[in-house]
Design a protein around this motif. Structure first.
Motif, PDB file in Angstrom:
ATOM      1  N   LYS A 366       0.801  -1.220   0.000  1.00 47.04           N
ATOM      2  CA  LYS A 366       0.000   0.000   0.000  1.00 47.04           C
ATOM      3  C   LYS A 366       0.832   1.268   0.000  1.00 47.04           C
ATOM      4  O   LYS A 366       0.326   2.335  -0.385  1.00 47.04           O
ATOM      5  CB  LYS A 366      -0.951  -0.002   1.201  1.00 47.04           C
ATOM      6  N   ASN A 367       2.073   1.196   0.456  1.00 51.12           N
ATOM      7  CA  ASN A 367       2.877   2.419   0.487  1.00 51.12           C
ATOM      8  C   ASN A 367       3.522   2.733  -0.854  1.00 51.12           C
ATOM      9  O   ASN A 367       4.183   3.750  -1.002  1.00 51.12           O
ATOM     10  CB  ASN A 367       3.940   2.355   1.583  1.00 51.12           C
ATOM     11  N   TRP A 368       3.329   1.869  -1.848  1.00 55.20           N
ATOM     12  CA  TRP A 368       3.833   2.177  -3.190  1.00 55.20           C
ATOM     13  C   TRP A 368       2.990   3.297  -3.795  1.00 55.20           C
ATOM     14  O   TRP A 368       1.769   3.342  -3.638  1.00 55.20           O
ATOM     15  CB  TRP A 368       3.750   0.952  -4.090  1.00 55.20           C
ATOM     16  N   GLN A 369       3.643   4.189  -4.505  1.00 56.02           N
ATOM     17  CA  GLN A 369       2.945   5.310  -5.131  1.00 56.02           C
ATOM     18  C   GLN A 369       3.637   5.659  -6.440  1.00 56.02           C
ATOM     19  O   GLN A 369       4.864   5.725  -6.507  1.00 56.02           O
ATOM     20  CB  GLN A 369       2.966   6.541  -4.216  1.00 56.02           C
ATOM     21  N   ALA A 370       2.848   5.897  -7.470  1.00 61.05           N
ATOM     22  CA  ALA A 370       3.387   6.310  -8.769  1.00 61.05           C
ATOM     23  C   ALA A 370       2.863   7.685  -9.140  1.00 61.05           C
ATOM     24  O   ALA A 370       1.833   8.135  -8.638  1.00 61.05           O
ATOM     25  CB  ALA A 370       3.007   5.292  -9.854  1.00 61.05           C
ATOM     26  N   ALA A 371       3.586   8.350 -10.017  1.00 55.04           N
ATOM     27  CA  ALA A 371       3.164   9.632 -10.565  1.00 55.04           C
ATOM     28  C   ALA A 371       3.606   9.682 -12.022  1.00 55.04           C
ATOM     29  O   ALA A 371       4.677   9.162 -12.367  1.00 55.04           O
ATOM     30  CB  ALA A 371       3.763  10.799  -9.787  1.00 55.04           C
ATOM     31  N   LEU A 372       2.769  10.287 -12.859  1.00 57.09           N
ATOM     32  CA  LEU A 372       3.064  10.358 -14.290  1.00 57.09           C
ATOM     33  C   LEU A 372       2.587  11.698 -14.841  1.00 57.09           C
ATOM     34  O   LEU A 372       1.466  12.131 -14.542  1.00 57.09           O
ATOM     35  CB  LEU A 372       2.368   9.211 -15.032  1.00 57.09           C
ATOM     36  N   VAL A 373       3.420  12.341 -15.648  1.00 57.30           N
ATOM     37  CA  VAL A 373       3.040  13.576 -16.328  1.00 57.30           C
ATOM     38  C   VAL A 373       3.441  13.453 -17.785  1.00 57.30           C
ATOM     39  O   VAL A 373       4.561  13.016 -18.099  1.00 57.30           O
ATOM     40  CB  VAL A 373       3.714  14.813 -15.710  1.00 57.30           C
ATOM     41  N   ALA A 374       2.535  13.816 -18.674  1.00 58.77           N
ATOM     42  CA  ALA A 374       2.802  13.796 -20.113  1.00 58.77           C
ATOM     43  C   ALA A 374       2.647  15.199 -20.673  1.00 58.77           C
ATOM     44  O   ALA A 374       1.678  15.895 -20.351  1.00 58.77           O
ATOM     45  CB  ALA A 374       1.840  12.843 -20.827  1.00 58.77           C
ATOM     46  N   VAL A 375       3.591  15.613 -21.512  1.00 59.85           N
ATOM     47  CA  VAL A 375       3.610  16.960 -22.075  1.00 59.85           C
ATOM     48  C   VAL A 375       3.722  16.875 -23.589  1.00 59.85           C
ATOM     49  O   VAL A 375       4.437  16.014 -24.123  1.00 59.85           O
ATOM     50  CB  VAL A 375       4.786  17.785 -21.503  1.00 59.85           C
ATOM     51  N   GLU A 376       3.029  17.753 -24.261  1.00 57.85           N
ATOM     52  CA  GLU A 376       3.074  17.801 -25.714  1.00 57.85           C
ATOM     53  C   GLU A 376       4.301  18.579 -26.166  1.00 57.85           C
ATOM     54  O   GLU A 376       4.457  19.756 -25.826  1.00 57.85           O
ATOM     55  CB  GLU A 376       1.812  18.470 -26.269  1.00 57.85           C
ATOM     56  N   PRO A 377       5.189  17.957 -26.945  1.00 59.15           N
ATOM     57  CA  PRO A 377       6.377  18.661 -27.416  1.00 59.15           C
ATOM     58  C   PRO A 377       6.007  19.868 -28.284  1.00 59.15           C
ATOM     59  O   PRO A 377       5.098  19.803 -29.110  1.00 59.15           O
ATOM     60  CB  PRO A 377       7.103  17.605 -28.252  1.00 59.15           C
TER      61      PRO A 377
END
Length: 772
Positions: A366-377
């Motif tokens: 439960k302490n695992w955490q992910a984050a993701l950000v995508a940006v348009e070039p």
């Protein structure tokens, strides 16, 4: 009730006097006055016959501010609290009816619906160029509110008089007062007395409700006091806060003063006896202001997007220095940069609690955490953002300013070897070929940077192994993530050049270790010369010791994907209100001055990273990274995968919510950039590019020429588990004191000498860590 003998038929406090001959005399008088004013103001007297007289059910209330995805049609969230519940006049108890008359129009039951003195004053002001005059009678006030809500601008009070005249001629006083009480704004997004009673006291004005749930006269007086100024003046919220007693001390005093005024009016009109008034106490039961009241969609992952949107807009000229709820309650349409297709792919991959997440990260502790950000070039538009599952919770992908101007978020993490992309870009810009060879033993001393066998931190050690060792080309060292090579490269370039490249590419902030402070402190990288900024960091910056955000890292990747053209990462495309354009994104780009050969070498090298290879036919490039815990060579706290195609860039972080090392459900600590965030990144990139339906052949990478070099080996080096620890150099670094404004594509920084960012709980900066 009405005072005895003053009004006929006034037994219930709501009846109007009978109409007979006085009505004809009044009508003649009104015709003469209005005709004169219309003629003098240049308005058509025919307006009397054509201006509509809407009832409350005909009115369209201002919309709550709505946040949309980039298509402008799909709703992401609803902000603000505009609400109204119509209660028929005869079903209202007398408290609100009496209090509003005492507050706004004490001659309501006897006047002719038009304040002729006020009309004349307004007409003269209009003719002479003076300020617009407000309505005075309740009938005129309703006419003005109704006209404004229909979207018609009645700039002259004579038009209000015409509508008021028609209202008074067509409807009874009871009907007009009912219209008014069901329509007038009371603040906090409440339109009409019933919505106000619920919003401020959790009660009702309905006379058929239990007595304990009905609005009392004292409470009604508090509400009716707010009609004078329902909201704070956006240009001076502290000096002119209005009459909501929970806004601030001045507003409370305003409310008490007007409540006393209304109480005196209640006595004068006979609604209260002197004794009843003397025993009446100002009620303290007003509910606190709830900025989330009436809002929806904020508890989802995109709720964090909304926070970034609001933070971003508050830095623009259109919304700067406005009250915290100005945007929420403004009736705006906000179109974000978030593409619904990309966002869906981001949540499907990065929300590791879902069955849609890659198998490697699904069902982990439960302490695992992910984050993701995508940006348009090329545009800087944030197309997808996942900083956590709960939009009201922690943001692990970035940081933003909240309603109080405080920086919030947990989005900074040491990037480890994923930061080496900026070293590499700085090297090829300086004409250092990726085929240039470096001495790459298992360990190496760097006396200039204080890394020797006799120093507390010790020499630099590789956390990976490559067949080329001890003599590796730069591209081989990149694929194998050799710390020795990249520490030497950072010394060769100078840490200022590495930081400058990262800054120009998209990394706006980095977190430095400050002696005596248990948490890293934010340093704004822009706004100061690179040499000045570099003073806050040691050579270890080149191997990813200092925290950056997932959002900034994603924007850096987008800059490389766009051929070295950096755009400002941002969340807002446009803001409109009705037909008016309030804000429009400004797309600007700056050049990193990477020539075609440098870009080709950069792409070529990063495309050889195994974790960056996609199975969908797209050219792709990327870099993994980890940051280890304590003196361990196997336990990692932060893992990364960053990269790009020609059409999309993304950064993924995988760590823990409590700062403890990543440990799998099977008890293994073998979690690396390639095995944790790597699968998340690849699944996202493949699903997002497929959803966007773009042609990969239009986004192919170029081929480097390697001038003066012999062809490189075609076989990529193998990698092994980490075998050594890299320790940071103990040094005293200071946060930047710069307060230069951040561009409107992101939040405006506060002075970093006293940062308000709530950092991710982590191990003490003084403890040994090792990057990969």
């Amino acid at each position: 009730m009405h005072p005895t003998g003053e009004y006929a038929n006034g037994a219930d406090g709501s009846s109007a006097p009978p109409r007979g001959r006085k009505r004809r005399r009044k009508r003649l008088l009104v015709v003469l006055v209005v005709f004169t004013l219309l003629a003098g103001s240049g308005l058509l007297a025919g307006g009397y016959y054509f201006d509509s007289v809407p009832t409350p059910t005909d009115l369209k209330l201002p919309e709550s501010t709505t946040v949309y995805y980039s298509d402008g049609r799909t709703q992401m969230a609803k902000l603000g609290a505009e609400n109204r519940t119509i209660v028929p006049y005869e079903q209202m108890n007398d408290s609100a009816k009496q209090a509003i008359v005492a507050a706004e129009d004490r001659t309501f039951w006897t006047n002719k619906g038009v304040d002729f003195t006020g009309v004349l004053r307004a007409a003269w002001s209009n003719i002479t160029g003076g300020q617009r005059q407000g309505a005075s009678t309740i009938t005129q006030q309703y006419a003005r509110v109704a006209a404004d809500l229909k979207g018609v601008t009645y700039s002259r009070k004579v038009r209000e008089a015409v509508i008021a005249w028609k209202l008074d001629d067509k409807y009874s006083k009871e009907e007009i007062l009912g219209f008014y009480l069901n329509t007038v704004p009371f603040g906090r997004g409440a339109y009409g007395i019933e919505a106000a009673a619920q919003t401020y006291f959790g009660k009702t004005v309905r006379r058929d409700a239990p007595a304990s749930q009905q609005l009392t006269p004292a409470e009604a007086m508090v509400l009716c006091a707010m009609v004078k100024q329902p909201e704070a003046d956006p240009n001076d919220p502290e000096g002119s806060p209005g009459y909501d007693p929970r806004r601030n001390a001045k507003a409370r005093q305003n409310s008490i003063d007007r409540w006393n005024y209304i109480r005196d009016g209640m006595v004068k009109l006979g609604y209260l006896s002197a004794e009843e008034a003397a025993n009446l106490a100002y009620p303290d039961g007003v509910k606190p202001i709830d900025p989330n009241a009436g809002q929806s969609g904020l508890d989802r992952p995109t709720g964090l997007v909304v926070k970034h949107v609001l933070s971003e807009l508050r830095q623009t000229d259109a919304f700067k220095d406005k009250p915290a709820d100005f945007i929420r309650n403004g009736g705006y349409k906000i179109v974000t940069s978030i593409d619904k297709r990309v966002q869906d792919a981001a949540e499907a991959a990065a929300d590791i609690r879902r069955d849609t997440a890659p198998e490697a990260v699904r069902g982990q502790p439960k302490n695992w955490q992910a984050a993701l950000v995508a940006v348009e070039p090329g545009t800087g538009r944030v197309l997808g953002y996942y900083g956590g599952n709960n939009g009201e919770g922690a943001d692990y992908a970035g940081w933003y300013y909240d309603d109080n101007g405080e920086a919030r978020g947990f989005g900074q993490h040491p990037p480890g070897s994923s930061f080496k992309v900026y070293d590499l870009a700085a090297a090829v810009r300086d004409k250092i070929s990726v085929k240039q060879h470096f001495d790459s033993p298992e360990t190496k001393e760097f006396p200039e940077s204080g890394r020797t066998k006799d120093s507390p931190a010790g020499p630099i050690r590789n956390a990976e192994h490559a067949p080329c060792q001890p003599d590796c080309a730069l591209w081989e060292a990149t694929v194998a993530s050799l710390n020795v090579t990249y520490f030497e490269l950072t010394e060769k370039l100078g840490k200022a050049k590495v930081i400058d490249m990262a800054t120009q590419a998209g990394v706006d902030s980095m977190w430095a270790t400050v002696k005596g402070n248990p948490q890293p402190q934010r340093v704004e990288l822009r706004g100061e010369p690179a040499d000045e900024v570099a003073r806050h960091f040691s050579t270890e910056v080149g191997i990813g010791q200092y925290g950056i955000t997932v959002q900034d890292h994603a924007n850096g990747m987008a800059t490389f994907a766009a051929g070295g053209k950096r755009a400002e990462a941002h969340f807002v495309r446009s803001v409109t209100k009705g037909e008016d354009k309030v804000y429009q994104e400004q797309l600007t780009r700056t050049d990193l001055e990477l020539d075609e050969e440098a870009l080709n070498q950069l792409d070529w090298t990063l495309s050889r990273v195994k974790a960056a290879k996609l199975d969908n036919g797209w050219d792709s490039a990327g870099k993994t990274g980890t940051w280890q815990a304590g003196q361990s060579t196997t336990q990692n706290v932060h893992t990364w995968m960053v990269g790009y195609t020609g059409a999309l860039a993304a950064a993924v972080w995988l760590g823990t919510t409590d700062g403890k090392p990543l440990k799998t459900k099977d008890g293994s600590y073998e979690v690396y950039g390639s095995s944790g965030p790597g699968p998340i990144w690849r699944q996202f990139m493949e699903q997002a590019t497929a959803a966007l339906k773009l042609d990969p052949d239009k986004y192919r990478f170029g081929t480097p020429e390697f001038p003066g070099d012999t062809p490189s080996p075609t076989a990529a080096p193998t990698t092994a588990a980490p075998s050594a620890t890299v320790q940071p150099t103990p040094s005293e670094v200071r946060p930047s004191a710069s307060t230069s404004a951040r561009p409107t594509g992101g939040p405006k920084p506060s002075p970093t000498s006293s940062p308000s960012l709530t950092p991710l709980p982590s191990l003490s900066p003084s403890r040994t860590k090792a990057p990969r």
